[in-house]
Design a protein around this motif. Structure first.
Motif, short mmCIF file in Angstrom:
data_model
loop_
_atom_site.label_atom_id
_atom_site.label_comp_id
_atom_site.label_asym_id
_atom_site.label_seq_id
_atom_site.Cartn_x
_atom_site.Cartn_y
_atom_site.Cartn_z
N LEU A 174 4.47 6.38 5.65
CA LEU A 174 5.54 5.72 4.92
C LEU A 174 6.56 5.00 5.81
CD1 LEU A 174 6.23 8.29 2.05
CD2 LEU A 174 5.18 6.04 1.87
N PRO A 175 6.97 5.57 6.97
CA PRO A 175 7.86 4.78 7.84
C PRO A 175 7.24 3.47 8.30
CG PRO A 175 7.98 7.10 8.42
CD PRO A 175 6.86 6.97 7.45
N GLY A 192 0.81 -1.22 0.00
CA GLY A 192 0.00 0.00 0.00
C GLY A 192 0.83 1.26 0.00
N PHE A 193 1.66 1.44 -1.03
CA PHE A 193 2.54 2.61 -1.07
C PHE A 193 1.74 3.89 -1.25
CE2 PHE A 193 4.75 5.62 -3.87
CZ PHE A 193 5.79 6.00 -3.04
N SER A 221 -1.42 4.70 -0.63
CA SER A 221 -2.22 5.11 0.55
C SER A 221 -1.31 5.63 1.66
CB SER A 221 -3.05 3.93 1.05
OG SER A 221 -2.21 2.84 1.45
N ALA A 222 -0.14 5.00 1.85
CA ALA A 222 0.80 5.49 2.86
C ALA A 222 1.36 6.84 2.47
CB ALA A 222 1.93 4.47 3.05
N LEU A 223 1.60 7.06 1.18
CA LEU A 223 2.10 8.35 0.72
C LEU A 223 1.07 9.46 0.96
CD1 LEU A 223 4.21 10.06 -0.80
CD2 LEU A 223 3.10 9.35 -2.93
N GLN A 224 -0.20 9.18 0.66
CA GLN A 224 -1.25 10.17 0.91
C GLN A 224 -1.37 10.47 2.40
OE1 GLN A 224 -4.83 8.67 -0.90
NE2 GLN A 224 -3.98 8.70 -2.97
N MET A 225 -1.25 9.44 3.23
CA MET A 225 -1.35 9.64 4.68
C MET A 225 -0.18 10.50 5.17
SD MET A 225 -3.56 8.62 6.96
CE MET A 225 -3.80 8.39 8.72
N SER A 226 1.01 10.23 4.72
CA SER A 226 2.18 11.00 5.16
C SER A 226 2.09 12.44 4.69
CB SER A 226 3.46 10.35 4.64
OG SER A 226 3.70 9.10 5.28
N LEU A 227 1.67 12.65 3.44
CA LEU A 227 1.56 14.01 2.92
C LEU A 227 0.51 14.82 3.70
CD1 LEU A 227 1.78 13.44 -0.94
CD2 LEU A 227 3.50 14.48 0.54
N ALA A 228 -0.63 14.21 3.98
CA ALA A 228 -1.68 14.92 4.71
C ALA A 228 -1.24 15.28 6.12
CB ALA A 228 -2.95 14.07 4.74
N ILE A 229 -0.65 14.32 6.82
CA ILE A 229 -0.21 14.56 8.20
C ILE A 229 0.91 15.61 8.22
CG2 ILE A 229 0.94 13.51 10.18
CD1 ILE A 229 -0.55 10.93 9.55
N ALA A 236 12.53 1.11 -1.34
CA ALA A 236 11.49 1.79 -0.56
C ALA A 236 12.08 2.92 0.27
CB ALA A 236 10.78 0.78 0.36
N SER A 237 13.28 2.73 0.82
CA SER A 237 13.92 3.79 1.58
C SER A 237 14.26 4.97 0.69
CB SER A 237 15.20 3.26 2.24
OG SER A 237 14.92 2.17 3.10
#
Length: 302
Positions: free
Chosen positions: A248-249, A88-89, A91-99, A272-273
């Protein structure tokens, strides 16, 4: 008629006896040694980043060989494709950007107002407030996990952008206040007073004179808040227990949870890193020029 007195004879100047003569080779040698040390330190700092990027283009079978490959002679982009498609890259990217976006805006707003109040106004409890900010920085983050989890659970903010952003903002604001306090205190209040004498209001003098000079401090504080929110792991691990709401982490940790038979695909881990570090590098390169330009323009205006 008396003869004119003779001028005293000048001592003969021999090469290498002037005060500046023997010092120049020493100064040059010192500069050369300092440059060599700086280059060695820079290479030691850059090599892990280079090795991460190099390994991300190397097949996993070749990466585990006894002889290391310092150049991706058989490079491939399959590691990036597998890392992005197999989990789920996005979805994790969207979550990190929003936060990160919410955290940076909130941190700059609260820290700027607090630093302005501490530096420009004298009020009752000012010293206590400064000591409280310093004391909060000394608290270990691990000691607050249980209270933070219960607080978010009671407010129904687990696995949400708002809940994590609140925790990030509370953790980053104290140090950001100290950063901005130095920038605000470095701008003389007489500049605003002179502008007010010329007919500007207090708000107008602040917005036209002081605020442009604070741009470098705001950018530097924004970079610090961005790095802290983007790379944070432990608080996100507590506040985002659901698998579908990961930053992402946390997404990167999933590559290490491989089965015993499969093992860890380190090539995908490095890919990924690199994907996680790439936005930080781009953001810093873009903001670095603005920080330099803001510092120069602020010095000219002052």
């Amino acid at each position: 008629m008396s003869a004119a007195p003779l001028a005293p004879a000048r001592p003969a100047v021999t090469s290498g006896t002037t005060p500046a003569g023997p010092r120049r080779p020493r100064v040059r040698a010192g500069r050369v040694a300092g440059n060599v040390v700086a280059v060695v330190v820079a290479l030691c700092w850059v090599f892990p980043v280079y090795w991460m990027i190099n390994s991300s283009f190397t097949p996993d079978a070749r990466l585990g060989a006894r002889t290391p490959s310092f150049f991706p002679t058989h490079g491939t982009t399959a590691n990036y494709r597998d890392a992005v498609d197999g989990s789920g890259f996005w979805s994790a990217l969207q979550m990190s950007l929003a936060i990160t976006l919410v955290t940076v805006v909130a941190v700059l707003a609260f820290a700027f107002l607090a630093a302005l109040a501490i530096s420009r106004f004298r009020f009752r409890g000012r010293r206590s407030f400064v000591v409280a900010v310093l004391f909060i920085q000394m608290l270990p983050a691990e000691g607050l996990f249980i209270a933070q989890y219960k607080m978010l659970s009671a407010a129904d903010l687990l696995n949400s952008v708002v809940g994590v952003s609140v925790l990030y903002t509370a953790a980053i604001v104290p140090f950001t206040v100290w950063m901005l306090r130095g920038f605000v205190a470095g701008i003389p209040a007489e500049l605003e007073e002179a502008a007010m004498v010329d007919g500007l209001s207090r708000t107008g003098a602040f917005l036209r004179i002081t605020f442009p000079l604070l741009a470098p401090g705001l950018v530097a504080s924004g970079v610090y808040a961005f790095l802290q929110a983007w790379n944070e792991f432990t608080v996100a691990l507590v506040a985002l227990p659901a698998e579908g709401s990961q930053t992402l982490p946390l997404w990167l940790r999933g590559f290490l949870n491989a089965s015993v038979n499969e093992g860890v695909n380190w090539a995908q881990v490095m890919a990924a890193s690199t994907l996680i570090a790439l936005p930080v590098m781009i953001f810093f390169l873009l903001v670095q020029n603005r920080m330099t330009g803001g510092l120069v323009s602020g010095a000219v205006k002052g």
